[in-house]
Design a protein around this motif. Structure first.
Motif, short mmCIF file in Angstrom:
data_model
loop_
_atom_site.label_atom_id
_atom_site.label_comp_id
_atom_site.label_asym_id
_atom_site.label_seq_id
_atom_site.Cartn_x
_atom_site.Cartn_y
_atom_site.Cartn_z
N TYR A 13 0.85 -1.19 0.00
CA TYR A 13 0.00 0.00 0.00
C TYR A 13 0.89 1.24 0.00
O TYR A 13 1.94 1.26 0.65
CB TYR A 13 -0.90 0.02 1.24
N LEU A 69 -0.66 5.95 2.44
CA LEU A 69 -1.72 5.80 3.43
C LEU A 69 -1.50 6.78 4.58
O LEU A 69 -0.36 7.03 4.98
CB LEU A 69 -1.73 4.38 3.99
N GLU A 97 -3.43 3.01 7.92
CA GLU A 97 -2.41 2.02 8.27
C GLU A 97 -2.87 1.17 9.45
O GLU A 97 -2.76 -0.06 9.45
CB GLU A 97 -1.10 2.72 8.62
#
Length: 252
Positions: free
Chosen positions: A50, A53, A58
Motif C-alpha cells: 500500500y 496511506l 495504516e
C-alpha cells in the motif's frame, strides 16, 4: 530452507518439531516428506503493498490482517512517525532492561516511555495523560529539545543502573504499575544526583504509599493525584532534611 524455523505437528500422540530436510552432520529426526517439500517449495504467498496511506488507514489495515484483534493504544502510538517517537524508540533500544520490570507486550514499554517524556518535559500538576493528549504530543513534528534529550538520557541511564543492581525491588510485593513507572521516572528527573540507596528506598515507599490509598492502581486522575501528593511529600522531606532543591519549577 536451512532448518532455522521448524513447525510443530502431533506424531503418535505427541507434539514434535518438523524440519525441512536432513542436513549432513546434524540430527533432525522428523523432516518433511518429498511430497510436503514439493508443496512447500511451490506455495505462493500473496504480498500486497500500500502506498500513501495516512496513519488511520495504516492502523485499520493492520488491525484487519491480524485476525481481527484490535490495536492497543500502545500499538497505535508506536505506529506514529515523528522526532519524539523516534527518540522514545531509541531509548528503549539503548536501555532494553526496561522490558524486565514492566509489561513488554504489544508496544507497552514504548507507550510508558512516551508518557514519562511527556511528564518530564511538561511537568503537569494535574492529570493530563489521556490517549488523545499523548497522541497529540507524539505527533508533534518539532525537533526534540536538547534539554529533554539530556534529562531523559540521565533518567533512563539511572533507571538502567537501578535495574542492574537490584531488579527485584521493582517486583517486590507488587510489580511496578504503569503509572508508578512513569512517576518514578519523573522522580529520577526531579530529584537528580542523589544516592542510589535513596532511589531504591523511594521506589519502595512510593509503591507502599499508593497501595495504602488505592486497591486498584490504574492510570487515572485519582491515582495520579495520590502519587503527586507523594512527590510533594518527598520534596518537603528533602528540603527539611538537607535543603535539597528539586530542579523543576511546577508549571501551572
Amino acid at each position: 530452507m536451512n532448518n532455522e524455523i521448524p513447525y510443530s505437528r502431533k506424531i503418535e500422540g505427541r507434539m514434535k518439531k518438523i524440519y525441512y530436510k536432513k542436513v549432513g552432520g546434524q540430527y533432525f529426526p522428523n523432516t518433511l516428506s518429498i511430497g510436503e517439500k514439493d508443496e512447500f517449495d511451490n506455495f505462493e504467498i500473496v504480498c500486497i503493498e500500500y502506498y500513501n496511506l495516512n496513519i488511520q488507514r495504516e492502523q485499520e489495515i493492520f488491525s484487519r490482517v491480524q485476525l481481527g484483534m484490535p490495536l492497543t493504544v500502545a500499538e497505535k502510538l508506536h505506529a506514529v512517525t515523528s522526532p519524539i517517537a523516534e527518540f522514545a524508540k531509541s531509548i528503549l533500544e539503548k536501555y532494553p532492561s526496561i522490558n524486565k520490570i514492566i509489561d513488554s507486550k504489544r508496544a507497552k514499554p514504548f507507550q510508558l516511555i512516551v508518557q514519562a517524556l511527556h511528564m518530564i518535559e511538561l511537568n503537569p500538576t494535574k492529570y493530563n495523560a489521556t490517549s488523545g493528549v499523548i497522541t497529540k504530543y507524539l505527533q508533534d513534528e518539532r525537533s526534540v529539545p536538547r534539554e529533554l534529550k539530556q534529562e531523559a538520557d540521565q533518567v533512563f541511564a539511572s533507571l538502567d543502573i537501578l535495574i542492574q543492581v537490584e531488579e527485584e525491588i521493582f517486583t517486590r510485593d507488587h510489580r511496578v504499575s504503569p503509572i508508578e513507572f512513569v512517576f518514578f521516572c519523573y522522580i529520577l528527573d526531579k530529584f537528580s544526583n542523589l544516592e542510589l540507596a535513596w532511589y531504591q528506598d523511594t521506589l519502595l515507599q512510593m509503591k507502599e504509599y499508593v497501595r495504602n490509598h488505592h486497591a486498584d492502581i490504574r492510570f487515572n486522575q485519582t491515582v495520579y493525584k495520590t502519587l503527586w501528593n507523594f512527590v510533594d511529600d518527598v520534596e518537603n522531606n528533602l528540603a527539611d532534611n538537607d535543603g535539597h532543591k528539586s530542579k523543576k519549577n511546577r508549571k501551572k
